[in-house]
Design a protein around this motif. Structure first.
Motif, PDB file in Angstrom:
ATOM      1  N   ARG A   5      -8.511   5.174 -70.717  1.00 16.40           N
ATOM      2  CA  ARG A   5      -8.964   5.949 -69.573  1.00 16.40           C
ATOM      3  C   ARG A   5      -9.192   7.419 -69.940  1.00 16.40           C
ATOM      4  NH1 ARG A   5      -8.988   3.690 -64.647  1.00 16.40           N
ATOM      5  NH2 ARG A   5      -7.965   1.678 -64.405  1.00 16.40           N
ATOM      6  N   HIS A   6     -10.167   8.016 -69.282  1.00 17.03           N
ATOM      7  CA  HIS A   6     -10.422   9.438 -69.454  1.00 17.03           C
ATOM      8  C   HIS A   6      -9.189  10.218 -69.037  1.00 17.03           C
ATOM      9  CE1 HIS A   6     -12.188  13.435 -68.703  1.00 17.03           C
ATOM     10  NE2 HIS A   6     -13.106  13.074 -69.582  1.00 17.03           N
ATOM     11  N   ARG A   7      -8.934  11.349 -69.677  1.00 18.04           N
ATOM     12  CA  ARG A   7      -7.714  12.117 -69.413  1.00 18.04           C
ATOM     13  C   ARG A   7      -7.557  12.497 -67.942  1.00 18.04           C
ATOM     14  NH1 ARG A   7     -10.744  15.576 -72.584  1.00 18.04           N
ATOM     15  NH2 ARG A   7      -9.390  15.128 -74.352  1.00 18.04           N
ATOM     16  N   ASP A   8      -8.678  12.645 -67.227  1.00 21.38           N
ATOM     17  CA  ASP A   8      -8.601  13.000 -65.812  1.00 21.38           C
ATOM     18  C   ASP A   8      -8.184  11.829 -64.935  1.00 21.38           C
ATOM     19  OD1 ASP A   8      -9.413  15.564 -66.431  1.00 21.38           O
ATOM     20  OD2 ASP A   8     -11.539  15.135 -66.099  1.00 21.38           O
ATOM     21  N   ARG A   9      -8.211  10.608 -65.487  1.00 14.61           N
ATOM     22  CA  ARG A   9      -7.913   9.418 -64.691  1.00 14.61           C
ATOM     23  C   ARG A   9      -6.671   8.670 -65.150  1.00 14.61           C
ATOM     24  NH1 ARG A   9     -13.746   6.428 -63.610  1.00 14.61           N
ATOM     25  NH2 ARG A   9     -14.893   8.269 -62.902  1.00 14.61           N
ATOM     26  N   ARG A  10      -6.146   9.025 -66.304  1.00 16.53           N
ATOM     27  CA  ARG A  10      -5.065   8.232 -66.866  1.00 16.53           C
ATOM     28  C   ARG A  10      -3.716   8.555 -66.243  1.00 16.53           C
ATOM     29  NH1 ARG A  10      -5.355  11.492 -72.379  1.00 16.53           N
ATOM     30  NH2 ARG A  10      -7.063  10.010 -72.696  1.00 16.53           N
ATOM     31  N   ASN A  11      -2.793   7.630 -66.388  1.00 25.52           N
ATOM     32  CA  ASN A  11      -1.390   7.810 -66.040  1.00 25.52           C
ATOM     33  C   ASN A  11      -0.729   8.472 -67.250  1.00 25.52           C
ATOM     34  OD1 ASN A  11       1.436   7.416 -65.879  1.00 25.52           O
ATOM     35  ND2 ASN A  11       1.173   5.675 -64.513  1.00 25.52           N
ATOM     36  N   HIS A  12      -0.517   9.770 -67.184  1.00 29.65           N
ATOM     37  CA  HIS A  12      -0.096  10.517 -68.373  1.00 29.65           C
ATOM     38  C   HIS A  12       1.280  10.109 -68.895  1.00 29.65           C
ATOM     39  CE1 HIS A  12      -3.515  13.257 -68.760  1.00 29.65           C
ATOM     40  NE2 HIS A  12      -3.584  13.223 -67.442  1.00 29.65           N
ATOM     41  N   PRO A  13       2.298   9.888 -68.052  1.00 27.81           N
ATOM     42  CA  PRO A  13       3.582   9.430 -68.605  1.00 27.81           C
ATOM     43  C   PRO A  13       3.459   8.104 -69.351  1.00 27.81           C
ATOM     44  CG  PRO A  13       3.878  10.272 -66.387  1.00 27.81           C
ATOM     45  CD  PRO A  13       2.407  10.209 -66.610  1.00 27.81           C
ATOM     46  N   ALA A  97     -20.435  -2.525 -66.528  1.00 28.68           N
ATOM     47  CA  ALA A  97     -20.432  -1.643 -65.363  1.00 28.68           C
ATOM     48  C   ALA A  97     -19.025  -1.118 -65.079  1.00 28.68           C
ATOM     49  CB  ALA A  97     -20.973  -2.377 -64.139  1.00 28.68           C
ATOM     50  N   LEU A  98     -18.019  -1.976 -65.278  1.00 25.71           N
ATOM     51  CA  LEU A  98     -16.633  -1.549 -65.060  1.00 25.71           C
ATOM     52  C   LEU A  98     -16.222  -0.522 -66.109  1.00 25.71           C
ATOM     53  CD1 LEU A  98     -13.919  -1.892 -63.574  1.00 25.71           C
ATOM     54  CD2 LEU A  98     -13.380  -3.742 -65.179  1.00 25.71           C
ATOM     55  N   ILE A  99     -16.616  -0.730 -67.354  1.00 26.17           N
ATOM     56  CA  ILE A  99     -16.294   0.222 -68.416  1.00 26.17           C
ATOM     57  C   ILE A  99     -16.903   1.582 -68.111  1.00 26.17           C
ATOM     58  CG2 ILE A  99     -16.678   0.779 -70.849  1.00 26.17           C
ATOM     59  CD1 ILE A  99     -16.439  -2.199 -71.463  1.00 26.17           C
ATOM     60  N   GLU A 100     -18.174   1.575 -67.679  1.00 25.07           N
ATOM     61  CA  GLU A 100     -18.845   2.836 -67.384  1.00 25.07           C
ATOM     62  C   GLU A 100     -18.225   3.531 -66.181  1.00 25.07           C
ATOM     63  OE1 GLU A 100     -22.942   1.972 -66.922  1.00 25.07           O
ATOM     64  OE2 GLU A 100     -23.256   1.417 -69.020  1.00 25.07           O
ATOM     65  N   ALA A 101     -17.769   2.730 -65.178  1.00 26.37           N
ATOM     66  CA  ALA A 101     -17.228   3.319 -63.948  1.00 26.37           C
ATOM     67  C   ALA A 101     -15.792   3.799 -64.102  1.00 26.37           C
ATOM     68  CB  ALA A 101     -17.311   2.299 -62.812  1.00 26.37           C
ATOM     69  N   GLU A 102     -14.964   3.036 -64.829  1.00 25.63           N
ATOM     70  CA  GLU A 102     -13.531   3.315 -64.863  1.00 25.63           C
ATOM     71  C   GLU A 102     -13.083   4.138 -66.060  1.00 25.63           C
ATOM     72  OE1 GLU A 102     -11.235   2.706 -62.558  1.00 25.63           O
ATOM     73  OE2 GLU A 102     -12.838   1.955 -61.258  1.00 25.63           O
ATOM     74  N   PHE A 103     -13.820   4.044 -67.165  1.00 26.16           N
ATOM     75  CA  PHE A 103     -13.337   4.692 -68.377  1.00 26.16           C
ATOM     76  C   PHE A 103     -14.146   5.920 -68.762  1.00 26.16           C
ATOM     77  CE2 PHE A 103     -12.033   0.239 -68.508  1.00 26.16           C
ATOM     78  CZ  PHE A 103     -10.659   0.425 -68.520  1.00 26.16           C
ATOM     79  N   ALA A 104     -15.287   6.114 -68.123  1.00 24.47           N
ATOM     80  CA  ALA A 104     -16.038   7.375 -68.210  1.00 24.47           C
ATOM     81  C   ALA A 104     -16.203   7.886 -69.632  1.00 24.47           C
ATOM     82  CB  ALA A 104     -15.350   8.446 -67.355  1.00 24.47           C
ATOM     83  N   PHE A 105     -16.626   7.001 -70.519  1.00 23.71           N
ATOM     84  CA  PHE A 105     -16.828   7.418 -71.899  1.00 23.71           C
ATOM     85  C   PHE A 105     -18.066   8.287 -72.017  1.00 23.71           C
ATOM     86  CE2 PHE A 105     -14.445   3.403 -72.903  1.00 23.71           C
ATOM     87  CZ  PHE A 105     -13.328   4.055 -73.376  1.00 23.71           C
TER      88      PHE A 105
END
Length: 243
Positions: A5-13, A97-105
């Motif tokens: 996940r992109h840093r803005d969307r990830r669960n950091h802990p 489509a899910l990869i592009e939407a959720e992981f924002a590479f």
């Protein structure tokens, strides 16, 4: 799949927990200096089929490259899925489509096709470096680092001494620009860099520096043993090259 996940969307802990776990698996039987305890082995998302193929070639050549998992687009063909299976047991498959939407590479279209979590490079003692050595200090752009590494490899230089700023940028972008040759390099962490350069000098290594701090070029001279050289690329801002 928090690692992708992109840093803005990830669960950091959870991201930090998984990162520590991966590093721990890689460094189980390795003894490192205390100065290397701060993220000794970068865990990053790498990408592109060319780099994945190069990684397999590096493993066959005896290089240690840890792949924790691979994320594939569901529309890749079976041959590429088999290729991914040669690298790692843990494979995630998702709709494009899910990869592009959720992981924002960001980056090339290949990045939407294959991504993989790599723990690399693994730090080694500097006394194992094969001369000559490429020294990278103060460079912060992954693209520049990748270009330098690719050029160095094709000139026969495979030992790289990197400062912490360079070490932390040895991720997917640097690897992609290097065309995967990063996996064939022996990388050494210079922390502190001044001590590492002194260690090279103690081995009888002559250091040549390419940077913009001095007005005069190196005078013509006989370099002696061509192998006993270190080529240093520095970005100096108001400071001095380590003595």
């Amino acid at each position: 799949m928090v690692m992708y996940r992109h840093r803005d969307r990830r669960n950091h802990p959870e991201f930090e927990r998984q990162t520590r776990q991966i590093v721990g698996q890689v460094l189980t039987d390795k003894v490192l200096p205390a100065s290397f305890r701060k993220m000794p082995c970068p865990v990053r998302v790498h990408y592109s089929w060319d780099c994945l193929r190069r990684l397999l070639d590096a493993r066959e050549a005896g290089r240690e490259v840890k792949v924790d998992s691979i994320l594939l687009s569901s529309d890749v063909d079976d041959e590429l899925k088999r290729l991914a299976g040669q690298c790692c047991e843990h494979i995630f498959i998702a709709d494009r489509a899910l990869i592009e939407a959720e992981f924002a590479f960001e980056g090339t279209t290949q990045r939407r096709s294959v991504n993989y979590v790599v723990a690399y490079p693994i730090p080694q003692p500097l006394d194992l470096a094969r001369l000559p050595v490429l020294v990278l200090d103060g460079l912060g752009a992954a693209q520049n680092i990748g270009q330098i590494l690719r050029t160095a490899f094709h000139l026969g230089v495979t030992s790289v001494l990197a400062s912490r700023s360079v070490w932390n940028n040895l991720g997917g972008r640097a690897c992609r620009v290097s065309m995967g040759w990063l996996y064939f390099m022996d990388l050494f962490l210079g922390e502190p860099m001044s001590d590492a350069l002194k260690q090279l000098r103690q081995r009888g290594c002559r250091i040549y520096c390419a940077e913009d701090h001095f007005a005069e070029a190196v005078k013509p001279h006989e370099p002696g043993d061509r192998r006993r050289r270190a080529f240093c690329f520095c970005l100096v801002r108001g400071g001095k090259i380590p003595a």
